[in-house]
Design a protein around this motif. Structure first.
Motif, short mmCIF file in Angstrom:
data_model
loop_
_atom_site.label_atom_id
_atom_site.label_comp_id
_atom_site.label_asym_id
_atom_site.label_seq_id
_atom_site.Cartn_x
_atom_site.Cartn_y
_atom_site.Cartn_z
N HIS A 79 9.54 -63.42 -27.36
CA HIS A 79 9.69 -61.98 -27.89
C HIS A 79 10.87 -61.92 -28.98
CE1 HIS A 79 10.16 -57.86 -27.87
NE2 HIS A 79 11.50 -57.54 -27.25
N VAL A 80 12.06 -62.74 -28.64
CA VAL A 80 13.20 -62.42 -29.35
C VAL A 80 13.03 -63.20 -30.94
CG1 VAL A 80 15.65 -63.33 -29.92
CG2 VAL A 80 14.84 -62.75 -27.56
N TYR A 81 12.22 -64.31 -30.96
CA TYR A 81 11.58 -64.87 -32.02
C TYR A 81 11.06 -63.84 -32.97
CZ TYR A 81 7.06 -66.51 -33.76
OH TYR A 81 5.76 -66.70 -34.26
N SER A 82 10.07 -63.20 -32.54
CA SER A 82 9.36 -62.20 -33.00
C SER A 82 10.27 -61.14 -33.54
CB SER A 82 8.11 -61.39 -32.14
OG SER A 82 8.76 -60.43 -31.14
N ALA A 148 0.45 -69.62 -26.09
CA ALA A 148 -0.06 -69.92 -27.72
C ALA A 148 -1.16 -68.86 -28.07
CB ALA A 148 -0.77 -71.29 -27.78
N LYS A 149 -2.12 -68.51 -27.45
CA LYS A 149 -3.26 -67.38 -27.72
C LYS A 149 -2.08 -66.20 -27.84
CE LYS A 149 -7.43 -65.41 -26.58
NZ LYS A 149 -8.91 -65.56 -25.69
N ALA A 150 -1.57 -65.79 -27.05
CA ALA A 150 -0.98 -64.36 -27.03
C ALA A 150 0.10 -64.28 -27.86
CB ALA A 150 -0.09 -64.33 -25.45
N SER A 151 0.75 -65.42 -28.54
CA SER A 151 1.67 -65.48 -29.59
C SER A 151 1.13 -65.72 -30.83
CB SER A 151 2.83 -66.16 -29.19
OG SER A 151 2.52 -67.77 -29.15
N VAL A 157 1.26 -62.27 -33.44
CA VAL A 157 1.33 -62.70 -34.89
C VAL A 157 0.17 -61.90 -35.68
CG1 VAL A 157 1.27 -64.26 -36.82
CG2 VAL A 157 2.73 -64.62 -34.68
N GLY A 158 -1.06 -61.94 -35.01
CA GLY A 158 -2.21 -61.39 -35.58
C GLY A 158 -1.88 -59.80 -35.73
N GLY A 159 -1.42 -59.43 -34.55
CA GLY A 159 -0.93 -57.86 -34.64
C GLY A 159 -0.01 -57.31 -35.64
N GLN A 160 0.88 -58.31 -35.77
CA GLN A 160 1.98 -58.13 -36.98
C GLN A 160 1.21 -57.98 -38.54
OE1 GLN A 160 4.75 -61.02 -35.62
NE2 GLN A 160 6.25 -59.44 -35.04
N HIS A 182 -2.80 -56.31 -29.86
CA HIS A 182 -2.44 -57.62 -30.17
C HIS A 182 -0.80 -57.68 -30.59
CE1 HIS A 182 -6.67 -57.75 -31.08
NE2 HIS A 182 -6.77 -58.87 -31.48
N LYS A 183 -0.30 -56.81 -31.07
CA LYS A 183 1.07 -56.82 -31.54
C LYS A 183 2.18 -56.73 -30.25
CE LYS A 183 4.52 -55.07 -34.60
NZ LYS A 183 5.30 -53.73 -35.47
N THR A 184 1.87 -55.76 -29.51
CA THR A 184 2.86 -55.58 -28.40
C THR A 184 2.10 -56.02 -27.00
OG1 THR A 184 3.65 -53.61 -29.34
CG2 THR A 184 4.29 -53.84 -27.31
N GLY A 185 1.08 -55.52 -26.86
CA GLY A 185 0.35 -55.83 -25.72
C GLY A 185 0.26 -57.34 -25.11
N ALA A 186 -0.38 -58.15 -26.15
CA ALA A 186 -0.47 -59.51 -26.12
C ALA A 186 0.53 -60.13 -24.98
CB ALA A 186 -0.97 -60.37 -26.98
N LEU A 187 1.70 -59.95 -25.39
CA LEU A 187 2.94 -60.58 -24.77
C LEU A 187 3.33 -59.79 -23.56
CD1 LEU A 187 5.83 -61.56 -27.07
CD2 LEU A 187 3.96 -62.89 -26.28
N ILE A 188 2.86 -58.50 -23.41
CA ILE A 188 3.07 -57.78 -22.11
C ILE A 188 2.07 -58.44 -21.14
CG2 ILE A 188 2.88 -55.62 -20.94
CD1 ILE A 188 4.60 -54.40 -23.17
N ARG A 189 0.86 -58.66 -21.51
CA ARG A 189 -0.20 -59.02 -20.50
C ARG A 189 0.27 -60.55 -20.09
NH1 ARG A 189 -5.75 -57.35 -23.22
NH2 ARG A 189 -6.63 -58.12 -21.30
N LEU A 190 0.75 -61.37 -21.17
CA LEU A 190 0.91 -62.63 -20.94
C LEU A 190 2.25 -62.49 -19.85
CD1 LEU A 190 0.98 -65.57 -21.58
CD2 LEU A 190 2.68 -65.35 -23.14
#
Length: 298
Positions: A79-82, A148-151, A157-160, A182-190
């Motif tokens: 998240h911080v890297y993003s 890997a898939k979520a980020s 990254v795809g969402g961005q 993709h952009k926000t939800g993927a990491l929250i689901r992860l």
């Protein structure tokens, strides 16, 4: 915010702060400037929403928090890297994040890029090697694959990329939701998925319900962010207010109006809570967290 959630938020923030401190390279290790930049952007700031989700899902599943320190740190580092990369001049070009100067302003653009790169790879190293993760090699591989898939291009990254392509365009509601899934939800689901993967014996139906909960709050989190971008102020947000509007980005209030966006957030909260209907008090923190997401002021 309930007192229980308020206390848990503080406890979780303190826990993940300590865990991150232990896992980040110290600024005395070469290359010192890079490691200092990594620590600057990661430590002492942020809501720690994703780690708290991991710990809260773990509590609902009876998983001890110390088992989840590694996954919680891994997802926060991604998240911080993003955020570091998202704030760069080539992206959103922002100079304020978490109430302090963004990485490229505090250091320089090249160092910020490298700090983001290093945090991303460290996240994978933690899932692969961290001794606190009590998991088989097979489970670690599942965690790494999920991260890997979520980020990646099918996730954050795809969402961005979709977000950048959407500037100045009129999106439909399904298109806007797809972008934020993709952009926000993927990491929250992860964040929730890493907890469920820590229970290899977990009933897939329960894992699916928790994933649906995470999908709903992932979207409500973004809806609320869009609302705050219009209603709040820079000092409260800790980042530049009105940035999305200034950049002509598609948002939920622009598409639905403020009242419609607020109703959308409420509907998503209701769906999230419904997903937890099979749980008892052990999931109360997850319920409270969903409500906090749509009621927060920053």
């Amino acid at each position: 915010m309930s007192n229980a959630l308020k206390d848990y938020l503080v406890t979780s923030q303190q826990r993940v702060e300590k865990a991150l401190e232990l896992r980040l390279p110290t600024s005395t290790i070469l290359p010192q400037r890079l490691h200092d930049a990594m620590r600057y952007s990661t430590l002492d700031g942020g809501k720690r929403m994703r780690p708290m989700l991991t710990y809260s899902a773990g509590m609902a599943l009876g998983i001890a928090p110390e088992v989840l320190d590694g996954p919680a740190c891994a997802i926060e580092m991604i998240h911080v890297y993003s955020l570091i990369h998202d704030d760069l001049p080539a992206m959103d070009d922002d100079d304020l994040r978490r109430g302090k100067a963004t990485s490229h302003v505090a250091y320089d653009e090249a160092t910020a890029i490298l700090a983001g790169d290093a945090l991303q790879t460290l996240a994978f190293q933690i899932l692969a090697q961290d001794s606190s993760i009590n998991a088989s090699a097979e489970t670690r591989i599942k965690m790494i694959t999920a991260l890997a898939k979520a980020s990646g291009s099918q996730g954050m990254v795809g969402g961005q990329a979709i977000d950048l392509e959407s500037v100045g365009k009129k999106l439909t509601l399904p298109e806007l939701e797809d972008m934020h899934i993709h952009k926000t939800g993927a990491l929250i689901r992860l964040a929730v998925q890493l907890a469920t993967l820590s229970r290899p014996d977990l009933d897939p139906a329960i894992a699916s319900k928790l994933d649906h909960y995470a999908k709903c709050i992932g979207l409500s989190f973004q809806v609320k962010d869009d609302i705050l971008d219009e209603e709040s102020d820079t000092a409260t947000l800790g980042k530049t207010q009105g940035k999305d509007q200034d950049n002509d980005k598609p948002t939920y209030p622009a598409l639905l109006g403020l009242a419609g966006a607020k109703q959308k957030a409420q509907d998503l909260h209701d769906q999230a809570v419904e997903s937890l209907s099979g749980f008892g008090v052990e999931a109360d923190l997850l319920r409270d967290l969903s409500l906090y997401i749509i009621q927060r002021d920053h």
